[in-house]
Scaffold this active site. Sequence first.
Site, PDB file in Angstrom:
ATOM      1  CG  HIS A 129      -0.290   0.275   2.539  1.00 24.09           C
ATOM      2  ND1 HIS A 129      -0.192  -0.813   3.349  1.00 24.09           N
ATOM      3  CD2 HIS A 129       0.018   1.381   3.266  1.00 24.09           C
ATOM      4  CE1 HIS A 129       0.251  -0.312   4.466  1.00 24.09           C
ATOM      5  NE2 HIS A 129       0.306   1.082   4.433  1.00 24.09           N
ATOM      6  CG  ASP A 187      -0.010  -3.891   2.860  1.00 22.31           C
ATOM      7  OD1 ASP A 187       0.321  -3.424   1.469  1.00 22.31           O
ATOM      8  OD2 ASP A 187      -0.280  -3.460   3.901  1.00 22.31           O
ATOM      9  CB  SER A 190       3.031   1.684   6.283  1.00 23.36           C
ATOM     10  OG  SER A 190       1.904   1.695   7.060  1.00 23.36           O
ATOM     11  N   GLY A 247      -9.340 -25.767  -5.057  1.00 22.83           N
ATOM     12  CA  GLY A 247     -10.595 -25.656  -5.970  1.00 22.83           C
ATOM     13  C   GLY A 247     -11.808 -25.989  -5.033  1.00 22.83           C
ATOM     14  CB  VAL A 248     -12.577 -26.933  -1.812  1.00 24.13           C
ATOM     15  CG1 VAL A 248     -12.423 -28.381  -2.184  1.00 24.13           C
ATOM     16  CG2 VAL A 248     -11.403 -26.616  -1.135  1.00 24.13           C
ATOM     17  CD  GLN A 249     -18.078 -22.353  -3.676  1.00 24.25           C
ATOM     18  OE1 GLN A 249     -19.044 -22.516  -2.783  1.00 24.25           O
ATOM     19  NE2 GLN A 249     -18.329 -22.087  -4.795  1.00 24.25           N
ATOM     20  CB  ILE A 250     -13.647 -24.311   2.892  1.00 27.58           C
ATOM     21  CG1 ILE A 250     -12.532 -23.280   2.775  1.00 27.58           C
ATOM     22  CG2 ILE A 250     -12.910 -25.747   2.175  1.00 27.58           C
ATOM     23  CD1 ILE A 250     -11.051 -23.527   3.303  1.00 27.58           C
TER      24      ILE A 250
END
Length: 513
Positions: free
Chosen positions: A151, A181, A254, A310-313
């Site tokens: 950033h 970041d 930062s 390749g999974v939604q968890i």
Amino acid sequence: MTETHPHTQFSGRTSRRALASVAAAALIAGGALGSTLPSVTPAYAQALPKTPIEAPEHPPGSFAGIVNKVKPGVVSVKVKLDDSASSDDDDGPSQGQNLQNVPPQLREFFRRFGQNGPGGQPQPQQRQGSRGAVGSGFIISADGYVVTNNHVVDHAKTVQVTLDDGRTLDAKVIGKDAKTDVALLKINEGSNFPYVQFGKTAPQVGDWVVAIGNPFGLGGTVTAGIVSARGRDIGAGPYDDFLQIDAPINKGNSGGPTFNVNGEVVGVNTAIASPSGGSVGLAFAIPAETVQAVVDQLRTDGKVARGYLGVQIQPVTQDIADGLGLDKAKGALVDHAESGTPAAKAGLKAGDVIEKVNGDTVDSARELSRRIAGMKPGAKVELSYLRGGKADTATVTLGAMPTDGTKIAAREDDSGNGQPRLGLNLAPAADVGLSDQGVAVVQVDPDGPAAAKGIEAGDVILDVGGQSVTRPSDVAAQIRTAESSGRKAVLMRVKSSKGQTRFVAVSLSKNAG
């Protein structure tokens, strides 16, 4: 470039003209890779002839010896932003301005804690008529590679670094990674720069740390404190795994380093939580092992490649654990394995609970995301999982994560924490034209517990207790089966009207059928 507001806020990322590199409450890393990334010492650092900066083996009662050794390796970073990062001639966006120029992971962080947008003030280092950002960084090799925050240099048109000896040198952005970041710069000319090293071991809670940076444009500022906590998830991105430190950090810090008492970098300062925009002793740093792995890829390829299942968890909550008959609410519950992905090819299915990766326990869905993302595409991974109460394993060859990164992210269960009854009017989904499979939710009592669980009219119940259902009587039968087996809850897989699937655990103790 933070602006003080009377209400609790997170001040953060520089907007256009004002300094965005502030370590203010919500200059967040995107999360990202995670402390599970392999700890590697870049080959280019090993090969360089310059002797790295080293601190005394046994530091004295003060931090002066450490600071004197490592301070030459810390730089101030000044950025002139391109036109896409600016829109007007004032000092920065007001509190009410929209967040369209703030990275997505930061927008959510601002909204989560009630701040409408980052504010800003012009920095002393800015030239009249220019828009820029000011932050911190540190040199990691004798030929001038510099680490800072993404950033800090996002939308950079030009970048300069100011060394501890007062020299200001031009630099270029080699690569950056928004999810963690982290950004890597290279000083354009010169050699034999003083540099610092990453720590070989992760710090422990209670360890002393020293932060050096450029707060409020006051370069070379040193603060000290301890590691307050590890593994902090502050909602910044999919791979949050921050160190929390109480060394005072302010805007301009930062991208600067946090050192241990051996003079090794253990973190990169990125965010603070603050009601006013100034330090209140809650600062967050990206762990060094995460930064090392990202930097090594940025230097080699200019980008970061992450492993992809390749999974939604979703997390395994206590009521979901009860529905599955698990002793503890741990692991990652598979909502859906995308067709043709590594997970699907390995045989993973909805309802599987992934418990281990290469033999190491997985405590949460977010931890699984960090571990997989910390591995490279092509890596072979052994997953241990539960299916229908039985343990099994699968060997998966990871793919490359799609650029949008959406298919691997852990998703919080949005079904609420209530103890629901079904309280639903149901019909075969095929009869009402919603789907070829499942049982359609025709009506939901808005004051009932099903509504509190997020179930809506138009949703389709695909299976109950791990068994496919096509009629309302199938749903009732599976609930009776769960009751007779002593389960405290029954687990339903529900497909929303938008096509997303999730698991909802319904308590049997209050189920009305």
